[in-house]
Design an enzyme around this catalytic site. Structure first.
Site, short mmCIF file in Angstrom:
data_model
loop_
_atom_site.label_atom_id
_atom_site.label_comp_id
_atom_site.label_asym_id
_atom_site.label_seq_id
_atom_site.Cartn_x
_atom_site.Cartn_y
_atom_site.Cartn_z
N CYS A 33 -0.04 3.65 2.57
CA CYS A 33 0.70 3.60 3.99
C CYS A 33 2.10 3.17 4.17
O CYS A 33 2.41 3.84 5.49
CB CYS A 33 0.22 1.62 4.46
N CYS A 35 0.92 -0.86 -0.32
CA CYS A 35 -0.06 0.19 0.08
C CYS A 35 0.97 1.14 0.09
O CYS A 35 1.51 1.43 1.24
CB CYS A 35 -0.82 -0.26 1.33
#
Length: 107
Positions: free
Chosen positions: A32, A29
């Site tokens: 993230c 991600c």
């Protein structure tokens, strides 16, 4: 640096009563990974007052299922052994994170 949160250690950490912020993330991600340096920086700044943890949704699933985490990154806040009414989803600015941390500490 933020702790590694797992399904095994999360209940005890949350039950400790201290303020806890859990970053639900995954290595694939982009947002993230982009938030990770800020989370580690805030963990250092608030050391002794707030516990920061990172929960890898690819390796664990019980906590994310229990709290209905549907997108990442998601930040959940806990205090006094309970989930606080603060929840952030997506990339966040430093200012937003600090404001929510201070809100958690104030209550």
């Amino acid at each position: 640096m933020a702790l590694t949160i797992t399904d095994a250690n999360a209940p005890e950490l949350i039950a400790s009563g201290q303020p806890v912020i859990i970053d639900f993330w995954a290595p694939w991600c982009g947002p993230c990974v982009g938030m990770s340096p800020l989370v580690d920086e805030l963990a250092k700044e608030y050391e002794g007052r707030v516990v920061f943890g990172k929960y890898n949704v690819d390796e664990e699933s019980d906590l994310s299922t229990e709290h209905r985490v549907m997108s990442i990154p998601t930040f959940l806040f806990f205090k006094n052994g309970k989930k606080a009414p603060i929840r952030l989803a997506g990339s966040q600015s430093r200012e937003t994170m600090v404001a929510r941390i201070e809100e958690l500490l104030a209550h």
